[in-house]
Design a protein around this motif. Structure first.
Motif, mmCIF file in Angstrom:
data_model
loop_
_atom_site.group_PDB
_atom_site.id
_atom_site.type_symbol
_atom_site.label_atom_id
_atom_site.label_comp_id
_atom_site.label_asym_id
_atom_site.label_seq_id
_atom_site.Cartn_x
_atom_site.Cartn_y
_atom_site.Cartn_z
ATOM 1 N N VAL A 138 0.833 -1.205 0.000
ATOM 2 C CA VAL A 138 0.000 0.000 0.000
ATOM 3 C C VAL A 138 0.867 1.254 0.000
ATOM 4 O O VAL A 138 0.550 2.244 -0.665
ATOM 5 C CB VAL A 138 -0.958 -0.011 1.206
ATOM 6 C CG1 VAL A 138 -1.753 1.290 1.275
ATOM 7 C CG2 VAL A 138 -1.917 -1.189 1.117
ATOM 8 N N ALA A 139 1.971 1.232 0.729
ATOM 9 C CA ALA A 139 2.866 2.393 0.737
ATOM 10 C C ALA A 139 3.451 2.645 -0.645
ATOM 11 O O ALA A 139 3.548 3.797 -1.096
ATOM 12 C CB ALA A 139 3.974 2.184 1.768
ATOM 13 N N GLU A 140 3.850 1.578 -1.329
ATOM 14 C CA GLU A 140 4.378 1.720 -2.687
ATOM 15 C C GLU A 140 3.307 2.242 -3.641
ATOM 16 O O GLU A 140 3.563 3.102 -4.489
ATOM 17 C CB GLU A 140 4.925 0.386 -3.179
ATOM 18 C CG GLU A 140 6.183 -0.075 -2.469
ATOM 19 C CD GLU A 140 6.560 -1.503 -2.800
ATOM 20 O OE1 GLU A 140 7.769 -1.798 -2.819
ATOM 21 O OE2 GLU A 140 5.638 -2.324 -3.037
ATOM 22 N N PHE A 141 2.108 1.723 -3.494
ATOM 23 C CA PHE A 141 0.992 2.170 -4.321
ATOM 24 C C PHE A 141 0.712 3.660 -4.097
ATOM 25 O O PHE A 141 0.534 4.430 -5.046
ATOM 26 C CB PHE A 141 -0.246 1.347 -3.989
ATOM 27 C CG PHE A 141 -1.509 1.799 -4.656
ATOM 28 C CD1 PHE A 141 -1.788 1.448 -5.970
ATOM 29 C CD2 PHE A 141 -2.426 2.581 -3.970
ATOM 30 C CE1 PHE A 141 -2.958 1.865 -6.586
ATOM 31 C CE2 PHE A 141 -3.604 3.000 -4.572
ATOM 32 C CZ PHE A 141 -3.866 2.638 -5.887
ATOM 33 N N THR A 142 0.696 4.054 -2.833
ATOM 34 C CA THR A 142 0.434 5.458 -2.505
ATOM 35 C C THR A 142 1.480 6.369 -3.121
ATOM 36 O O THR A 142 1.160 7.414 -3.707
ATOM 37 C CB THR A 142 0.396 5.637 -0.980
ATOM 38 O OG1 THR A 142 -0.639 4.825 -0.433
ATOM 39 C CG2 THR A 142 0.149 7.092 -0.606
ATOM 40 N N ALA A 143 2.746 5.972 -3.025
ATOM 41 C CA ALA A 143 3.822 6.780 -3.602
ATOM 42 C C ALA A 143 3.673 6.877 -5.119
ATOM 43 O O ALA A 143 3.910 7.943 -5.713
ATOM 44 C CB ALA A 143 5.174 6.191 -3.229
#
Length: 328
Positions: free
Chosen positions: A301-306
């Protein structure tokens, strides 16, 4: 071939929980998401639609004075070995329904309720027949959904086969059916591929529920907003052209087999004001907050958000928690 989560490639499962809200650059005011306080009225703060994440790609949409709409409601949690590093994924896992949990969150959807099914893998469909037979809800999905629902006891009059391109009106709530695609694993394939062209014997195991072709849905309640729902991480640009939703519920990819999936999708959807990641949770654990990240080797999710912040800086990312009311 070893098999794992959602894209069905085994990977180590992260054990941490995620922060409920990760905001990118400010979204346009009309498309900004705000989480209603837990326990708030199901009609929301302004009398508009209220959205609750049921885990995986499942949602419940409540609208004042109207029956509810469910998307891929999967509330029963049982182990298949999908997330367990100490055992193999078991395609012969028996289907089961936790009737108490399912009823707790769906029994009150009201006369005329609707269930939208993106595809018929167990983590999207296996609770649907129980919901339909106990509430009388109409089930909308592919021809495979139509046939499997009947095999699992849903009367034919409660099943509506669609292909993509239909624009349906359910008491003022408009549902646009979109032909879509299922996620690809590292072999560029789909686990439990196949369709059902007639009513089969009653399914007993998760392998008895094939993908059955995949749909997406754009749902627009009478008071808005327009919300695009995905059940798997692939799509066709030509099928989503012109939808331009206010909100996009985006399934996270578990592999890189689909070229530039997130950037292409956001551009095709005309960079929605609000983007909500789905199908990232460990869906064999209890339905309790905070959700546990089940992405393993897939995009976190963090990678997606970035990535969303980079390719669509005007979008806000809202990471949902289970059963929490949101208005957008």
């Amino acid at each position: 071939m070893s098999i794992g989560r959602r894209g069905f490639l085994r990977g180590a499962v992260a054990g941490g929980a995620l922060t409920p809200l990760l905001a990118g650059a400010a979204a346009p005011a009309h498309a900004t998401a705000a989480a209603a306080a837990p326990g708030a009225s199901p009609t929301g703060g302004g009398g508009g639609a209220v959205f609750r994440w049921l885990g995986t790609s499942g949602w419940r949409i409540d609208m004042p004075g109207r029956p509810s709409v469910l998307v891929d409601p999967f509330l029963t949690r049982f182990s298949t070995g999908l997330f367990d590093p100490d055992r193999e994924f078991d395609a012969a896992t028996r289907l089961t329904v936790d009737a108490g949990t399912v009823d707790e969150h769906t029994a009150d959807i009201g006369d005329g309720g609707v269930v939208l099914v993106t595809h018929t893998h167990w983590d999207h469909f296996s609770d649907v027949p129980h919901i339909a037979t106990t509430t009388g809800a109409q089930v909308v999905g592919t021809l495979t959904t139509y046939h499997l629902a009947q095999a699992m006891g849903v009367p034919v009059g409660q099943t509506s086969p669609v292909r993509g391109g239909e624009v349906l009106d359910f008491d003022g709530c408009v549902v646009e059916v979109v032909s879509s695609r299922h996620s690809r694993n590292a072999n560029h394939s789909v686990t439990f591929a196949g369709v059902r062209v007639e009513v089969p014997g009653k399914p007993a195991t998760i392998a008895d529920l094939p993908e059955g072709d995949t749909l997406a849905f754009q749902v627009t309640p009478p008071s808005g907003p327009s919300v695009f729902f995905m059940g798997a991480s692939d799509f066709a640009e030509r099928e989503v052209a012109g939808l331009a939703p206010d909100v996009a519920m985006v399934a996270l990819p578990s592999t890189s087999s689909t070229h530039e999936y997130v950037p292409r999708l956001l551009e095709a959807l005309e960079r929605p004001g609000t983007v909500v990641p789905v199908h990232w949770d460990h869906f064999e654990r209890a339905l309790a907050n905070p959700p546990v990240d089940g992405t393993g080797k897939g995009m976190s999710v963090a990678e997606f958000t970035a990535l969303v912040r980079r390719v669509s800086p005007g979008s806000r990312v809202v990471v949902p928690e289970y059963l929490t009311p949101y208005t957008f």
